[in-house]
Write a protein that holds these residues in place. Structure first.
Motif, mmCIF file in Angstrom:
data_model
loop_
_atom_site.group_PDB
_atom_site.id
_atom_site.type_symbol
_atom_site.label_atom_id
_atom_site.label_comp_id
_atom_site.label_asym_id
_atom_site.label_seq_id
_atom_site.Cartn_x
_atom_site.Cartn_y
_atom_site.Cartn_z
ATOM 1 N N GLN A 23 23.585 39.773 35.490
ATOM 2 C CA GLN A 23 25.066 39.543 36.960
ATOM 3 C C GLN A 23 25.301 40.910 37.133
ATOM 4 O OE1 GLN A 23 26.700 37.634 39.059
ATOM 5 N NE2 GLN A 23 26.055 36.033 37.370
ATOM 6 N N ASP A 25 27.481 42.541 40.681
ATOM 7 C CA ASP A 25 28.699 42.252 41.041
ATOM 8 C C ASP A 25 28.630 43.200 42.597
ATOM 9 O OD1 ASP A 25 30.037 40.753 39.611
ATOM 10 O OD2 ASP A 25 31.252 42.331 38.531
ATOM 11 N N ASP A 35 28.677 36.673 51.309
ATOM 12 C CA ASP A 35 29.068 36.909 49.851
ATOM 13 C C ASP A 35 29.783 36.067 49.326
ATOM 14 O OD1 ASP A 35 29.960 38.924 51.332
ATOM 15 O OD2 ASP A 35 31.388 38.899 52.148
ATOM 16 N N MET A 39 29.016 34.518 45.283
ATOM 17 C CA MET A 39 30.396 34.628 44.304
ATOM 18 C C MET A 39 29.985 32.808 43.966
ATOM 19 S SD MET A 39 34.079 34.944 46.564
ATOM 20 C CE MET A 39 33.102 34.608 47.951
ATOM 21 N N GLY A 42 28.253 33.411 40.798
ATOM 22 C CA GLY A 42 28.313 33.849 39.516
ATOM 23 C C GLY A 42 29.115 35.384 39.518
ATOM 24 N N GLY A 43 28.475 36.495 41.224
ATOM 25 C CA GLY A 43 28.963 37.741 41.210
ATOM 26 C C GLY A 43 30.546 38.022 41.456
ATOM 27 N N GLN A 44 30.632 38.863 41.192
ATOM 28 C CA GLN A 44 32.282 39.449 41.760
ATOM 29 C C GLN A 44 32.077 40.296 43.343
ATOM 30 O OE1 GLN A 44 35.134 40.580 39.601
ATOM 31 N NE2 GLN A 44 34.087 40.151 37.528
ATOM 32 N N ILE A 45 33.137 40.310 44.237
ATOM 33 C CA ILE A 45 32.527 41.582 45.276
ATOM 34 C C ILE A 45 34.076 42.829 45.850
ATOM 35 C CG2 ILE A 45 32.462 41.527 48.008
ATOM 36 C CD1 ILE A 45 31.502 38.527 48.066
ATOM 37 N N HIS A 46 33.442 43.188 45.517
ATOM 38 C CA HIS A 46 34.869 44.569 45.126
ATOM 39 C C HIS A 46 34.551 45.441 46.650
ATOM 40 C CE1 HIS A 46 35.879 44.071 40.834
ATOM 41 N NE2 HIS A 46 34.351 43.974 40.627
ATOM 42 N N ASN A 70 36.828 50.396 36.863
ATOM 43 C CA ASN A 70 35.917 49.068 36.180
ATOM 44 C C ASN A 70 34.985 50.007 35.391
ATOM 45 O OD1 ASN A 70 36.494 46.581 38.229
ATOM 46 N ND2 ASN A 70 36.399 48.291 39.838
ATOM 47 N N SER A 359 26.053 46.416 38.363
ATOM 48 C CA SER A 359 27.377 46.626 39.246
ATOM 49 C C SER A 359 25.730 46.554 40.259
ATOM 50 C CB SER A 359 28.252 46.879 39.485
ATOM 51 O OG SER A 359 28.609 47.807 40.685
#
Length: 359
Positions: A23, A25, A35, A39, A42-46, A70, A359
């Motif tokens: 995965q 991120d 973006d 999402m 399943g990815g997170q965006i910081h 993190n 990541s």
């Protein structure tokens, strides 16, 4: 995460990963066109502010804080060229075990002060990176110098089947853009910044219209120099002949409408848009500073120096008048290493051997 060479490669890899095993991120600075897709997969965006907004000290504080909070990531893959030095140093401080520096260019942008600063932070790469990746040998040599022979060349692969030429799609896109189906269409895809040399392209196109008055130029992209480009269009009286299309998510379709792809950049790592253009069977006229690695050997790429606009015009007339089947096989792309499905299989295996969340 807007459309650009590095961003497009990352998304191509992400789409072709087995996301039950790997995965992605993302740590970015601003919202981008990819973006929502990230999402959905399943990815997170910081996000943290970029260095130009908060300054060196505050940026380092934000980076260090992010990785402290993190620290569960095993792999950090940084695509920021010399600025990767700061990212990977922060990741090292947080004891993240695998730290990849990835070179996508052959020169830094900005003025002298900016370049000196980037050189300074880039010196951290040698001590902080555990693995070195680059899109081409030239990009590896620029960023990693004496370590370039230790660099893995990860080619900027594409989803080959998306770019196969279709005359029906060509006519449909031209109709949507209100273009005559028989007009000569010159195209360019790239950020509106100094590197891409849009002003030169506009001057060359202006000369071309003296021979082919109904020719059109399509510019896909956006960026800090858009107002300069718009002023140049007015100065050359090209308002009715140049269309600025903005940042597009349908480049694979847009390429079908072009008759030639013109790319007079001052410097490049290995532009994915040139792989996409060749995948669509387009003649590509490009500056001779771009690495020869981008040429897939199917007779579509012409290299020209930037000191002779007349030669660019002559070449545009020549390549657009010759008949072409616009067919480039997926097998050919795979043979040259530009099938992203194969690239994704390899990088997924590499990540899993390194271990952990990516990541």
């Amino acid at each position: 995460m807007n459309r650009g060479g590095a961003e497009t490669l990352i998304m191509n890899l992400y789409r072709n990963m087995d996301r039950s095993k790997i995965q992605f991120d993302f740590l970015t600075c601003k919202e981008g066109v990819f973006d929502s897709e990230i999402m959905e997969m399943g990815g997170q965006i910081h996000r943290i502010p970029y260095i130009t907004e908060v300054g060196h000290v505050a940026y380092l504080k934000q980076l260090n804080q992010f990785f402290e909070e993190n620290a569960g990531y095993t792999i950090v893959h940084s695509h920021m060229d010399k600025m990767s030095g700061l990212v990977l140093r922060a990741a090292e401080k947080a004891n993240i075990s695998v730290r990849i520096a990835h070179s996508h260019n052959t020169q830094s942008e900005g003025g002298l002060a900016s370049k000196v600063y980037k050189w300074y932070v880039g010196t951290n790469i040698k001590s902080s990176a555990t693995h070195l990746f680059a899109c081409s040998k030239a990009a590896a040599q620029w960023l990693f110098k004496e370590q370039s022979n230790e660099t893995f060349i990860l080619k900027n692969g594409i989803e080959c089947n998306k770019f196969k030429f279709s005359s029906n799609v060509r006519n449909q896109i031209r109709e949507e853009l209100k273009l005559d189906k028989n007009s000569l269409i010159i195209g360019h895809v790239g950020r509106f910044n100094h590197q891409k040399n849009h002003l030169f392209l506009l001057e060359v196109f202006s000369q071309l219209t003296k021979t082919i008055p109904d020719a059109k130029l399509l510019l896909a992209g956006g960026g800090i120099l858009q107002s300069n480009i718009e002023e140049k269009i007015k100065e050359l009286h090209l308002e009715e002949k140049v269309k600025i299309l903005g940042v597009r998510e349908d480049i694979h379709l847009l390429l079908q409408a072009f008759d030639a792809f013109v790319f007079p950049s001052f410097h490049e790592g290995l532009p994915v848009t040139l792989i996409e253009a060749q995948g669509a069977g387009l003649p590509c006229i490009i500056s001779d500073v771009i690495t020869k690695e981008v040429d897939m050997g199917v007779g579509l790429v012409q290299y020209l120096p930037l000191n002779d606009k007349n030669e660019w015009v002559k070449t545009m007339l020549k390549v657009t008048s010759s008949s072409s089947s616009r067919k480039v096989s997926e097998e050919r792309l795979s043979q040259k290493g530009y099938n992203v499905r194969k690239t994704a299989e390899f990088i997924q295996k590499s990540y899993m051997e390194m271990g952990g969340t990516v990541s």
